[in-house]
Design a protein around this motif. Structure first.
Motif, PDB file in Angstrom:
ATOM      1  N   ASP A 207      72.838  20.833  32.160  1.00 30.03           N
ATOM      2  CA  ASP A 207      73.878  20.187  31.349  1.00 30.03           C
ATOM      3  C   ASP A 207      73.267  19.546  30.100  1.00 30.03           C
ATOM      4  OD1 ASP A 207      76.161  20.624  33.083  1.00 30.03           O
ATOM      5  OD2 ASP A 207      75.209  19.219  34.477  1.00 30.03           O
ATOM      6  N   PHE A 208      72.199  18.813  30.283  1.00 27.81           N
ATOM      7  CA  PHE A 208      71.630  18.095  29.139  1.00 27.81           C
ATOM      8  C   PHE A 208      70.878  19.037  28.197  1.00 27.81           C
ATOM      9  CE2 PHE A 208      72.249  14.722  32.296  1.00 27.81           C
ATOM     10  CZ  PHE A 208      73.089  13.911  31.545  1.00 27.81           C
ATOM     11  N   THR A 209      70.266  20.057  28.778  1.00 26.69           N
ATOM     12  CA  THR A 209      69.593  21.044  27.942  1.00 26.69           C
ATOM     13  C   THR A 209      70.616  21.671  26.997  1.00 26.69           C
ATOM     14  OG1 THR A 209      68.051  21.487  29.737  1.00 26.69           O
ATOM     15  CG2 THR A 209      68.186  23.139  27.990  1.00 26.69           C
ATOM     16  N   GLU A 210      71.720  22.057  27.572  1.00 24.29           N
ATOM     17  CA  GLU A 210      72.786  22.665  26.795  1.00 24.29           C
ATOM     18  C   GLU A 210      73.310  21.699  25.730  1.00 24.29           C
ATOM     19  OE1 GLU A 210      75.735  25.935  28.734  1.00 24.29           O
ATOM     20  OE2 GLU A 210      76.014  23.848  29.342  1.00 24.29           O
ATOM     21  N   ALA A 211      73.484  20.438  26.132  1.00 25.33           N
ATOM     22  CA  ALA A 211      74.028  19.453  25.189  1.00 25.33           C
ATOM     23  C   ALA A 211      73.074  19.251  24.011  1.00 25.33           C
ATOM     24  CB  ALA A 211      74.281  18.132  25.911  1.00 25.33           C
ATOM     25  N   PHE A 212      71.791  19.193  24.278  1.00 24.41           N
ATOM     26  CA  PHE A 212      70.854  19.037  23.160  1.00 24.41           C
ATOM     27  C   PHE A 212      70.810  20.302  22.302  1.00 24.41           C
ATOM     28  CE2 PHE A 212      68.930  15.324  25.448  1.00 24.41           C
ATOM     29  CZ  PHE A 212      69.035  14.424  24.391  1.00 24.41           C
ATOM     30  N   GLU A 232      70.118  30.814  37.578  1.00 26.07           N
ATOM     31  CA  GLU A 232      70.929  31.754  36.810  1.00 26.07           C
ATOM     32  C   GLU A 232      71.533  31.076  35.579  1.00 26.07           C
ATOM     33  OE1 GLU A 232      71.110  34.806  36.540  1.00 26.07           O
ATOM     34  OE2 GLU A 232      72.811  34.819  35.149  1.00 26.07           O
ATOM     35  N   ARG A 233      72.003  29.852  35.769  1.00 24.99           N
ATOM     36  CA  ARG A 233      72.562  29.138  34.619  1.00 24.99           C
ATOM     37  C   ARG A 233      71.456  28.832  33.612  1.00 24.99           C
ATOM     38  NH1 ARG A 233      75.065  23.162  34.295  1.00 24.99           N
ATOM     39  NH2 ARG A 233      75.576  23.258  32.079  1.00 24.99           N
ATOM     40  N   PHE A 234      70.305  28.456  34.124  1.00 27.09           N
ATOM     41  CA  PHE A 234      69.154  28.165  33.272  1.00 27.09           C
ATOM     42  C   PHE A 234      68.825  29.398  32.420  1.00 27.09           C
ATOM     43  CE2 PHE A 234      64.469  27.945  32.713  1.00 27.09           C
ATOM     44  CZ  PHE A 234      64.378  26.713  32.077  1.00 27.09           C
ATOM     45  N   ARG A 235      68.861  30.554  33.047  1.00 23.09           N
ATOM     46  CA  ARG A 235      68.576  31.804  32.350  1.00 23.09           C
ATOM     47  C   ARG A 235      69.572  32.023  31.210  1.00 23.09           C
ATOM     48  NH1 ARG A 235      68.723  37.514  32.374  1.00 23.09           N
ATOM     49  NH2 ARG A 235      70.920  37.430  32.948  1.00 23.09           N
ATOM     50  N   ARG A 236      70.827  31.826  31.494  1.00 26.18           N
ATOM     51  CA  ARG A 236      71.846  32.046  30.461  1.00 26.18           C
ATOM     52  C   ARG A 236      71.652  31.090  29.288  1.00 26.18           C
ATOM     53  NH1 ARG A 236      75.542  32.071  34.742  1.00 26.18           N
ATOM     54  NH2 ARG A 236      76.338  30.056  34.011  1.00 26.18           N
ATOM     55  N   ILE A 237      71.354  29.831  29.625  1.00 27.95           N
ATOM     56  CA  ILE A 237      71.155  28.832  28.573  1.00 27.95           C
ATOM     57  C   ILE A 237      69.935  29.189  27.731  1.00 27.95           C
ATOM     58  CG2 ILE A 237      70.514  26.418  28.159  1.00 27.95           C
ATOM     59  CD1 ILE A 237      72.211  25.702  30.643  1.00 27.95           C
ATOM     60  N   ALA A 238      68.874  29.601  28.406  1.00 28.27           N
ATOM     61  CA  ALA A 238      67.643  29.924  27.688  1.00 28.27           C
ATOM     62  C   ALA A 238      67.854  31.107  26.749  1.00 28.27           C
ATOM     63  CB  ALA A 238      66.526  30.227  28.692  1.00 28.27           C
ATOM     64  N   LEU A 239      68.570  32.108  27.230  1.00 29.04           N
ATOM     65  CA  LEU A 239      68.819  33.282  26.384  1.00 29.04           C
ATOM     66  C   LEU A 239      69.692  32.899  25.187  1.00 29.04           C
ATOM     67  CD1 LEU A 239      69.373  36.050  29.089  1.00 29.04           C
ATOM     68  CD2 LEU A 239      67.426  35.815  27.519  1.00 29.04           C
ATOM     69  N   ALA A 240      70.677  32.034  25.436  1.00 30.25           N
ATOM     70  CA  ALA A 240      71.539  31.596  24.337  1.00 30.25           C
ATOM     71  C   ALA A 240      70.726  30.805  23.319  1.00 30.25           C
ATOM     72  CB  ALA A 240      72.691  30.759  24.886  1.00 30.25           C
ATOM     73  N   GLU A 278      58.127  31.055  36.962  1.00 25.88           N
ATOM     74  CA  GLU A 278      57.351  31.666  35.880  1.00 25.88           C
ATOM     75  C   GLU A 278      57.970  33.010  35.477  1.00 25.88           C
ATOM     76  OE1 GLU A 278      53.353  32.098  37.264  1.00 25.88           O
ATOM     77  OE2 GLU A 278      52.503  31.501  35.339  1.00 25.88           O
ATOM     78  N   ALA A 279      58.366  33.795  36.488  1.00 23.65           N
ATOM     79  CA  ALA A 279      58.969  35.101  36.213  1.00 23.65           C
ATOM     80  C   ALA A 279      60.290  34.917  35.463  1.00 23.65           C
ATOM     81  CB  ALA A 279      59.193  35.853  37.527  1.00 23.65           C
ATOM     82  N   LEU A 280      61.050  33.921  35.900  1.00 21.75           N
ATOM     83  CA  LEU A 280      62.325  33.635  35.246  1.00 21.75           C
ATOM     84  C   LEU A 280      62.090  33.252  33.779  1.00 21.75           C
ATOM     85  CD1 LEU A 280      65.402  32.930  35.341  1.00 21.75           C
ATOM     86  CD2 LEU A 280      64.742  30.648  36.101  1.00 21.75           C
ATOM     87  N   CYS A 281      61.119  32.385  33.550  1.00 23.12           N
ATOM     88  CA  CYS A 281      60.841  31.932  32.182  1.00 23.12           C
ATOM     89  C   CYS A 281      60.429  33.094  31.290  1.00 23.12           C
ATOM     90  CB  CYS A 281      59.749  30.866  32.194  1.00 23.12           C
ATOM     91  SG  CYS A 281      60.344  29.313  32.891  1.00 23.12           S
ATOM     92  N   ARG A 282      59.646  33.991  31.842  1.00 20.46           N
ATOM     93  CA  ARG A 282      59.217  35.149  31.070  1.00 20.46           C
ATOM     94  C   ARG A 282      60.419  36.027  30.705  1.00 20.46           C
ATOM     95  NH1 ARG A 282      53.987  37.685  31.156  1.00 20.46           N
ATOM     96  NH2 ARG A 282      54.133  39.863  30.559  1.00 20.46           N
ATOM     97  N   ASP A 283      61.297  36.203  31.672  1.00 20.51           N
ATOM     98  CA  ASP A 283      62.466  37.053  31.439  1.00 20.51           C
ATOM     99  C   ASP A 283      63.375  36.492  30.354  1.00 20.51           C
ATOM    100  OD1 ASP A 283      61.685  38.905  33.256  1.00 20.51           O
ATOM    101  OD2 ASP A 283      63.098  38.338  34.822  1.00 20.51           O
ATOM    102  N   CYS A 284      63.418  35.148  30.247  1.00 22.46           N
ATOM    103  CA  CYS A 284      64.396  34.582  29.312  1.00 22.46           C
ATOM    104  C   CYS A 284      63.735  33.790  28.188  1.00 22.46           C
ATOM    105  CB  CYS A 284      65.442  33.757  30.059  1.00 22.46           C
ATOM    106  SG  CYS A 284      64.800  32.360  30.957  1.00 22.46           S
ATOM    107  N   GLY A 285      62.435  33.997  27.995  1.00 18.00           N
ATOM    108  CA  GLY A 285      61.787  33.459  26.798  1.00 18.00           C
ATOM    109  C   GLY A 285      61.530  31.965  26.808  1.00 18.00           C
TER     110      GLY A 285
END
Lengths: 705, 705
Positions: A207-212, A232-240, A278-285
């Motif tokens: 929530d706060f990541t998105e808000a910032f 999964e939500r983290f992934r979407r936010i990171a890609l956005a 780590e794998a998730l972070c790599r996938d979504c930058g």
């Protein structure tokens, strides 16, 4: 009961227009006093409602006896009362239409079962009133972009002014929020804001990541993560974020068991597997760092500079010894260094012998007398080299510091390529330090951090190529059988499942007698392998259940008896079930595993097989499914890649087949999803003409009907 | 020509009773002015002789027109003149009976051939007068223990007073001397002295190391090394230091090729192989660090604390998040952590739930309200735990800082076990910083340095066990043949040499025809291996020169033809010479090499063989000869050690035989000494019942008659 029409937005929570302070006081020694003073000192321009039944005014502000007495519903209310008063206060806030409560109170969910129950109750109360909660067990927030200094951390008084900038920090640790606030401040890193999110009973890290990220003043969001609620939500936010040209940088606790345990007792977060994260972070930058202090500083450098283009790093310093050490450390940290172009060399020729035109360049190694012109020319020449993608200046106690610094500030402002400035002078050179702060040029003070800053720039440069924003397209063929097996999957069952997905396995025949085995071997053609089939056995070879290289029938019959004996020993009373298998040519052995990592979903793990499994721990993990292209990247990242790719002039192996097999296995993992507990192919042998799963085992849960 | 009766001692050079300053001036902007002011400001109590033909007095001191006019011969003279004036000035100093010249002048040997020639001439002049030289290309010295601030570095004015202490620093880099002086000063590390030794044209690193070790005020000597002139002398000094309870700590440039190149152009030092240096340091108890800034601080912690005893590290902090990260980083850096005893747990029970009694302990995770008693009790409990060998306190912005700090200073002064204090507050907590400086408690400010400090304490604890102060005793048997071969040693020659040293090799017969081969194979017994003998060929297998697993005569004859063909291809015109060898059972393959590293002498290098050589780079190097015990330590340090030691329940291999073979090879290296250019056994196969050199090659120089 009054209920708000709609919940307040998270963006409004971090930039509130009104703040109620329960327990406000003038005493800076008290929590409520520190928050109030910080808000005022840092020029909060919204409305402050001090709440204190014993006072008419506090610090010149009108004071209210209770939440219920407020003239209007505040955006947020700060609550730091003892646990016993929490339920009543949260209820009162809800009744008053408060947008969100920031619950500082600790010793709740992270502490005990009773605390967890209380935490659940206040969430329930808040939901009832459409009120949001931050915390509990949090330390507030500091949002320079909205003039909000809503925290008791004394670093706020120390800082005098909040340095505004484009880096945000969302922290699962309150102490780290205060610590990193001061690190950022002292290293010229301006913040758009930072918040301590505590136990995330309601609003969470995402929530706060998105808000910032939604704020225009934010370019990079730093995260200190103990456990991720929704990958999964983290992934979407990171890609956005990436799509919007913004960046996420994270430190996550729990890389080791020791760190996981500690994180658990800290904010009751189950850290989850670091490798899945780590794998998730790599996938979504998302870019990873290992140290929180360094993260905030390096993120400041990332946020303040243009992206790193093509080429290597060039370093200028004023110490030959320091330069030699940097050369060593770059080589050991795989930092690519630039080679000067001939044009640059010619420009350097005016003052430096060719033998002294090193990278790092020691400014002090010039010919003739000391003049600033020499330094200036060298800095311009090296910085201007087209092959230099990032420029590092290391300032140790040296001659001509003011002029050199002014020159570097000028170059930094051109924003042509990223600059990492290292002010390696401890407390000496305070003037230069102040000049850097005034110029808004963020800097590091140690070689360790300089390397981390470069790593961040390099990782960011590589991220776009490594990201997998979309799921891969499905390969032709893979299908689950109609009736899935359950429980421990023996080798034949595991292989049948793989065959259904188009993964090659050796031709084989399950036999229950010597005679059947002899017939099967003749049909398969010698040489063959015998393998005893026993459930729940992991290391078959260790128990004598595997007999490879059987050349003829005499050997086969002898081997059959031995394996039958081994079965009887391993599983007393079990009937002898022995697989006769085709022998597969030599090659390189991989291990391919599938793990289910809860919220992170099924993962595929590839590593060096055979004896390398334990010796090298040479493994790579990604979320399933993966495309053959991603499988190739995984293989290329292994230390044993040269063996697959034809080391020392040997013919390369069939890497395509290996990639295909890995992709197919990953689809199996994706399709079985949470039914699959684990699955292991060991070895997956890659030969000159294929990739064959020589063994397999796994565990499946019954389907959720 | 006047000549001194005897050369001045190095100890007197670093604590001179009189100093002549050639080119003294009052202008702080000039080199000669800065040195003069620093000497006076820091209370030098010997005689200063300013030399300047244009002045009667300088800074209130009587000034002399030239060296020749001095009323007495000074202990040292400082010379920073242009190169053109150097010879005349050095001669004048010699004539005047100066004890030693500190030659600041640069652009000599490190710069050009002409510079090197001039450097050689001034050395010759100095020798003529029994005068010693420091430098050239050096930056002077700072010796607080003798009130000598003899350097132009402006960090001296910054420091106001020189912090006296028991750490010395001998530096091949002048810039690093100034930089580390300020790092030490700002982190509470007191110095006995530091000197910049430049090109070491006369006096070298060993001379000054010895001189500082002789001083009572010195406990640890730090070294920044680019190249070591005399490894053997360094070894003797290091062993003597250990015997006296003192320590050497070193950073060496040239761990990588890039660092080596840079070091070479800096002080014209050939860096030499870092692994040879590392092996030397291990043998004589010198502790290595990777970063100069960190070295001086960590050495201060080592020097200020008692040695680390048995047990692990305990950490206390005031941040759960910070603690989790430290737990991760300790685990990744192999820092052993203590487990609290039951007694400690019971003591912690008063304020901390068992689930929160972590190591690191987060002080903030206590039950109930905040009182200093809680922190005090926790600190005493953890520090007092008998299993805690080293204590770390990490101070971030936190409550109760002054009381906590006072408590820690009190504990530190008890000197019961080493304490690493981390003041991780950036510029916040200046009062605490000053309190640490006042208390003389050296501290680090970053997690990176905390880990390095612990590493240093741990390495120091381990050093005694790893040192090899004496050469191993000779094994029975080894002997060189009367007539040594020369040039490239083919496999049969290399094996014969090894056999003479008692290293097992396969039984073999060199043959020149198919018929001879058939007879030889029958005598050896099948299966056999064929190997073509061709000089100068390194990777025999790649050229088809090796045929293993030959089971019978038919196969032998066919293989012979193929190898003969391969010989013809590899060495056109060569007669076919083919070795028929006994087949050796399976096992683990090592690679054993011998390298001659110049002044470091012959070295033995052991590593994982076969495909592991290039993949793992899993090697360990020591100076030859080594005892079988040392060979075992080497093997134990390899990543493939578990394979030798019986991984996964397999029977362990004959490690004793491997150790014996390695020791014998190392004696061969020692005996052949500089005649041996290189030698490689690849593989040395370790089986269940022996260790056999399956192949060997090397290069020998002709004996120096």
């Amino acid at each position: 009961m009054t209920i708000r029409n709609e919940a307040i937005s998270v963006g409004r929570i971090i930039a509130p227009r009104s703040i109620a302070l329960v327990g406000a006081t003038e005493d800076y020694g008290k929590f409520g006093g520190r928050i109030l003073h910080h808000l005022i000192e840092h020029g909060y321009d919204g409305v402050i409602y001090p709440i204190n039944p014993k006072r008419e005014t506090v610090a010149g502000l009108r004071c209210y006896p209770s939440i219920a007495d407020l003239p209007a519903a505040p955006d947020i209310a700060v609550v730091a009362l003892p646990a016993g008063l929490l339920e009543a206060t949260i209820t009162a806030c809800g009744e008053a239409g408060v947008g969100a409560c920031i619950v500082i109170t600790a010793q709740l969910g992270e502490f005990s079962e009773a605390g967890a129950a209380l935490e659940a109750r206040i969430v329930e109360i808040a939901r009832r009133y459409k009120m949001r909660l931050v915390g509990p067990n949090c330390m507030g927030m500091i949002v320079p972009g909205a003039n909000v200094a809503l925290s008791s951390t004394p670093t706020l008084r120390y800082a005098q002014t909040m340095r505004r900038g484009n880096v945000a920090f969302v922290s699962q640790s309150g102490a780290l929020m205060g610590a990193l606030f001061v690190q950022a401040h002292d290293h010229g890193v301006g913040l758009s804001g930072t918040i301590s999110i505590g136990n995330q009973a309601d609003l969470d890290l995402c929530d706060f990541t998105e808000a910032f990220l939604e704020r225009d003043d934010t370019r990079v969001v730093c995260l200190y993560i103990e456990g991720l609620k929704s990958p999964e939500r983290f992934r979407r936010i990171a890609l956005a974020a990436r799509a919007a040209g913004k960046r996420l940088v994270a430190v996550k606790a729990g890389r080791t068991e020791a760190g996981s345990d500690m994180a658990k007792s800290h904010t009751s977060s189950l850290a989850g597997s670091y490798s899945a994260f780590e794998a998730l972070c790599r996938d979504c930058g998302v870019l990873l760092v290992d140290d929180p202090d360094s993260m905030i500083i390096c993120a400041g450098i990332l946020a303040a500079n243009p992206a790193m283009g093509t080429g290597g790093v060039a370093t200028i310093c004023a110490s030959g010894g320091g330069g030699a050490i940097i050369a060593d450390r770059f080589a050991l940290a795989d930092v690519p260094v630039a080679r000067y172009s001939e044009a640059t060399r010619q420009r350097l020729d005016t003052d430096y012998l060719r033998s002294h035109q090193n990278n790092p360049l020691d400014l002090g190694g010039h010919v003739g007398g000391l003049e600033f012109r020499v330094f200036e020319n060298a800095i311009e020449a090296v910085h201007g080299d087209a092959g230099v993608a990032a420029f590092v200046y290391v300032m140790t106690p040296q001659p001509l510091m003011p002029q050199t610094l002014a020159k570097l500030v000028e170059i930094y402002r051109r924003a042509e390529k990223p600059m990492v400035f290292v002010l390696n002078t401890s407390r000496f050179a305070e003037e230069q330090r102040q000049a850097l702060l005034d110029a808004g040029l963020p800097f590091v003070t140690r070689t360790d951090d300089m390397i981390r800053a470069l790593r961040l720039l390099l990782d960011d440069r590589a991220a776009t190529d490594l990201m997998r924003p979309d799921a891969p397209s499905r390969l032709a063929g893979p299908a689950l059988p109609n009736a899935l097996p359950e429980g421990f999957l023996t080798e034949p069952v595991a292989k049948a499942l793989m065959e259904g997905y188009g993964v090659a396995v050796p031709r084989a025949q399950l036999t229950v007698s010597r005679e059947e085995a002899a017939i099967a071997a003749r049909a398969l053609g010698y040489p063959v392998v015998l393998k005893g089939v026993v459930p729940d056995v992991v290391h078959k070879s260790d128990l004598g259940l595997v007999k490879p290289g059987i050349a003829d029938e005499a050997a086969l019959l002898a081997a059959w008896d031995e394996v039958a004996k081994a079965i009887a020993a391993a599983a007393p009373g079990a009937a002898p079930r022995i697989d006769v298998q085709q022998m597969i040519g030599s090659g390189v052995e991989l291990i391919a595993g599938i793990a289910n990592e809860g919220d992170f979903g099924p993962q595929v793990i590839i590593g060096a097989g055979g004896i390398h499994v334990e010796l090298l721990r040479d493994v790579v993990q990604r979320a399933a499914p993966v495309s053959p292209e991603t499988a190739r990247e995984m293989l290329e990242s292994l230390r044993i890649w040269p063996l697959l790719n034809g080391a020392r002039g040997a013919a390369p192996l069939d890497v395509n087949a290996a990639c295909d097999a890995i992709s197919r296995l990953s689809w199996m993992a994706a399709d079985l999803d949470c039914q699959l507990v684990d699955f292991e192919v060991n070895p997956l042998r890659v030969t000159g003409s294929g990739a064959i799963a020589l063994d397999g085992r796994g565990t499946l849960l019954p389907a959720q009907a």
